[in-house]
Write a protein that holds these residues in place. Structure first.
Motif, short mmCIF file in Angstrom:
data_model
loop_
_atom_site.label_atom_id
_atom_site.label_comp_id
_atom_site.label_asym_id
_atom_site.label_seq_id
_atom_site.Cartn_x
_atom_site.Cartn_y
_atom_site.Cartn_z
N SER A 25 0.84 -1.20 0.00
CA SER A 25 0.00 0.00 0.00
C SER A 25 0.87 1.25 0.00
O SER A 25 1.83 1.34 0.76
N SER A 83 -9.55 -3.63 5.92
CA SER A 83 -9.59 -4.24 4.59
C SER A 83 -10.41 -5.50 4.70
O SER A 83 -10.11 -6.38 5.52
N ASP A 84 -11.44 -5.62 3.88
CA ASP A 84 -12.31 -6.79 4.04
C ASP A 84 -13.40 -6.80 2.98
O ASP A 84 -13.62 -5.81 2.27
N ARG A 85 -14.04 -7.95 2.88
CA ARG A 85 -15.35 -8.06 2.23
C ARG A 85 -16.19 -8.86 3.23
O ARG A 85 -15.99 -10.06 3.40
N GLY A 89 -13.62 -3.51 0.34
CA GLY A 89 -12.52 -2.63 -0.02
C GLY A 89 -11.58 -2.41 1.13
O GLY A 89 -11.43 -3.27 2.01
N TRP A 90 -10.98 -1.26 1.13
CA TRP A 90 -10.05 -0.93 2.22
C TRP A 90 -10.03 0.58 2.43
O TRP A 90 -10.29 1.35 1.50
N ALA A 126 -13.30 1.92 -1.18
CA ALA A 126 -14.21 1.07 -0.42
C ALA A 126 -15.66 1.49 -0.63
O ALA A 126 -15.94 2.63 -1.00
N GLY A 173 -14.01 -0.38 -4.30
CA GLY A 173 -14.05 -1.48 -3.37
C GLY A 173 -14.01 -2.85 -4.03
O GLY A 173 -14.25 -3.86 -3.38
N THR A 180 -8.11 -5.24 -5.50
CA THR A 180 -7.42 -6.20 -4.66
C THR A 180 -7.64 -5.84 -3.19
O THR A 180 -7.32 -4.75 -2.77
N VAL A 181 -8.22 -6.77 -2.48
CA VAL A 181 -8.53 -6.52 -1.07
C VAL A 181 -7.96 -7.66 -0.23
O VAL A 181 -8.12 -8.83 -0.57
N THR A 182 -7.28 -7.30 0.82
CA THR A 182 -6.82 -8.30 1.78
C THR A 182 -8.01 -8.65 2.66
O THR A 182 -8.48 -7.83 3.45
N GLU A 183 -8.53 -9.86 2.49
CA GLU A 183 -9.79 -10.19 3.16
C GLU A 183 -9.61 -10.70 4.57
O GLU A 183 -10.55 -10.70 5.36
#
Lengths: 339, 219
Positions: free
Chosen positions: A86, A96-98, A109-110, A141, B57, B60-63
């Motif tokens: 980043s 950062s997640d879904r 997103g993040w 995000a 969103g 690339t996302v770190t999940e």
């Protein structure tokens, strides 16, 4: 040795074999037929208010609101950036997640944020206090409700810095804000895409000097029910703080609005002091210090349509700096019951 | 040679392209010059292509975190004079951060913290108390070992930081919390859970969050 310029002289002789091209007329640009119906003074005033009101506070507050009631694991919170690739600043926190929370609010997103506030001295003391704050918000995000209504969507970055010196009967502040990206959602109030830089100085009476430049696109909230974009590059100071050779009646620079046909309407005000071409020709209509600017439509000057504004509205607390407490966004406040 | 300050600056030499145009002037057919619109400075160009909202969103996302950071902060205040009303405090604060693994006990020396800082605390009654606090102190933090800058928690007190901290015994459901005047801005945020007994305040705060760390290269 033959001078270089002479060589080109030889090459520039007319070519007798060249065809005679037909004479053509200068291209003409059509103007909107309803030009007379546009209230340009009100339009530019509304455009200025909108551009000057777009700062870090909107996305910062909307993002903070989405983090209230943070649940463990949704979204996953990180110390620093979520990954080492980043290109965000050092430190701070991020998520950062879904995922979806129990209340069906979904995060995708993040986002990374960093905020500091430092205070020195005592504002009740004659020596006064100095408060310096900085906050940064970056990310890509979308946070939505169970019904897929977007609460907050942000893709970009925003930063601001506040410095405030306060003592009994004395207040002086400087504030700079920069937003770059697009944002939307019900928590924001108004969707926009923008790159806007705002720098302001002031005291307890409000702002006394402003620099504003950048671009704003607000498709869902037209100005004068017609214009969806603003481009601006202005600097202005109150009459009390204007230099003797400056102009207290109007800002220097220009502001432009764009309609749905992608036609730009530019209002050119007093020239920048660094604009040597304007200094060289003080008889240009936009050089006068009279509170009026020259209108250009599609780049064509409309000298018969001088647009005059009372810019005093700029000083009616339109531009106010954030309070120091607004810089707070602590993980401890979001996770007060952490194990 | 010295020149007096001139009102009009000397003209710079014409650029090379101007030389070309001047040289060709005699060879051009006489015709009415095309009058172009006046320049309007650095105004924006038309951009007729409609802009569409980006689908944010979705990149690339770190999940889920590959590494976990455990932050453990514990300390105590000893208040004086005994029995109160209190005017001073002395105390300590320890900060330890671990990546991925916590020690099983205090005797477990096999797991080392990624960051460890110790503070000595001194305090006097704060000039600006928090509204609902039993007492509020201006607490001076002096680092006795370690370096806060090497820790992940961005909200650690730097060396010699003076924080206003107060004990609220009725915070969020009658819990004891130490509140901090964040940035001395008059905004009191929960900072440590606390217990108060026999002139002593014990405080603690811990959290587990994700963290990105450099992967060690395998040999």
């Amino acid at each position: 040795m033959i001078p270089l310029a002479l060589l080109f002289l030889v090459n520039c002789a007319p070519d007798p074999a060249a065809p005679n091209l037909p004479e053509t007329e200068a291209p003409t640009l059509s103007l909107p037929p309803d030009l007379d119906s546009i209230d340009f003074a009100t339009t530019y005033q509304d455009a200025l208010i909108r551009a000057a009101s777009l700062d870090v506070r909107g996305p910062w507050a909307a993002h903070a609101e989405t983090l209230q009631g943070l649940e463990a694991g949704c979204p996953d919170v990180y110390a620093g950036a979520p990954d080492l690739d980043s290109e965000v600043g050092d430190g701070g926190y991020s998520w950062s997640d879904r995922c979806s929370r129990a209340d069906q609010t979904s995060f995708g997103g993040w986002m990374w944020w960093s905020n500091t506030l430092a205070s020195e001295g005592d504002r009740a003391d004659a020596a006064g206090s100095t408060v310096t704050g900085q906050r940064d918000l970056e990310g890509d995000a979308t946070i939505s409700t169970a019904a897929a209504d977007v609460l907050f969507r942000f893709n970009g970055e925003s930063h601001d810095t506040l410095s405030r010196v306060e003592a009994p009967d004395y207040l002086r502040w400087t504030w700079s804000s920069e937003v770059l990206g697009d944002a939307s959602g019900s928590l924001l109030g108004e969707d926009w895409r923008a790159d806007v830089y705002l720098y302001a100085v002031g005291d307890d009476a409000g702002a006394s000097g402003v620099e504003l430049r950048g671009n704003v696109y607000t498709p869902g909230a037209l100005i004068a029910e017609r214009f969806d974009s603003i481009a601006v590059d202005l600097s202005f100071a109150t009459p009390e703080t204007t230099a003797p050779e400056g102009c207290a009646l109007e800002p220097s620079g220009w502001i432009a609005v764009r309609d749905a046909d992608a036609w730009w309407y530019d209002l050119v005000l007093a020239p920048r002091t660094t604009d040597t071409s304007a200094v060289a020709d003080p008889d240009e209509p936009w050089s006068a210090c009279d509170g009026c600017g020259t209108l250009y439509v599609r780049g064509l000057p409309q000298t018969e349509r001088e647009v005059c504004l009372d810019f005093s509205f700029l000083w009616d607390y339109l531009i106010t700096p954030p309070e120091p407490a607004e810089f707070a966004l602590s993980l401890r406040d979001l996770l007060p019951e952490a194990p | 040679m010295f020149y007096a300050r001139a009102e009009v600056l000397p003209m710079p030499p014409p650029p090379f392209t101007s030389l070309l145009l001047l040289a060709c002037a005699d060879g051009v057919e006489d015709s009415a010059p095309v009058v172009l619109p006046e320049e309007t400075g650095t105004l924006p160009a038309d951009s007729p292509a409609p802009w569409t909202w980006g689908d944010s969103g979705t990149g690339t996302v770190t999940e889920s975190p590959e590494h976990t950071l455990y932050v453990i902060q514990e300390g105590s205040w000893t208040l004086s004079p005994p029995g109160g009303p209190y005017t001073d405090l002395v105390g300590t604060l320890s900060v330890d951060e671990y990546v991925d693994e916590l020690p099983e006990s205090e005797e477990d020396t096999g797991v080392l913290p990624s960051c460890s800082v110790r503070y000595a605390l001194t305090g006097v009654v704060a000039a600006q108390p928090c509204d609902n606090c039993r007492f509020t102190f201006a607490v001076q933090h002096t680092v006795t070992s370690g370096d806060p800058a090497l820790c992940y928690d961005p909200e650690l007190p730097p060396d010699h930081a003076a924080w206003s901290l107060g004990l609220d015994e009725d915070y969020r459901g009658s819990e004891d919390w130490i509140l901090r005047d964040w940035g001395d801005a008059g905004l009191w945020l929960p900072w440590y859970t606390a217990t108060f007994e026999d002139d002593t305040v014990r405080l603690s705060w811990s959290v587990a969050v994700g963290v990105a760390v450099e992967e060690e290269e395998e040999e």
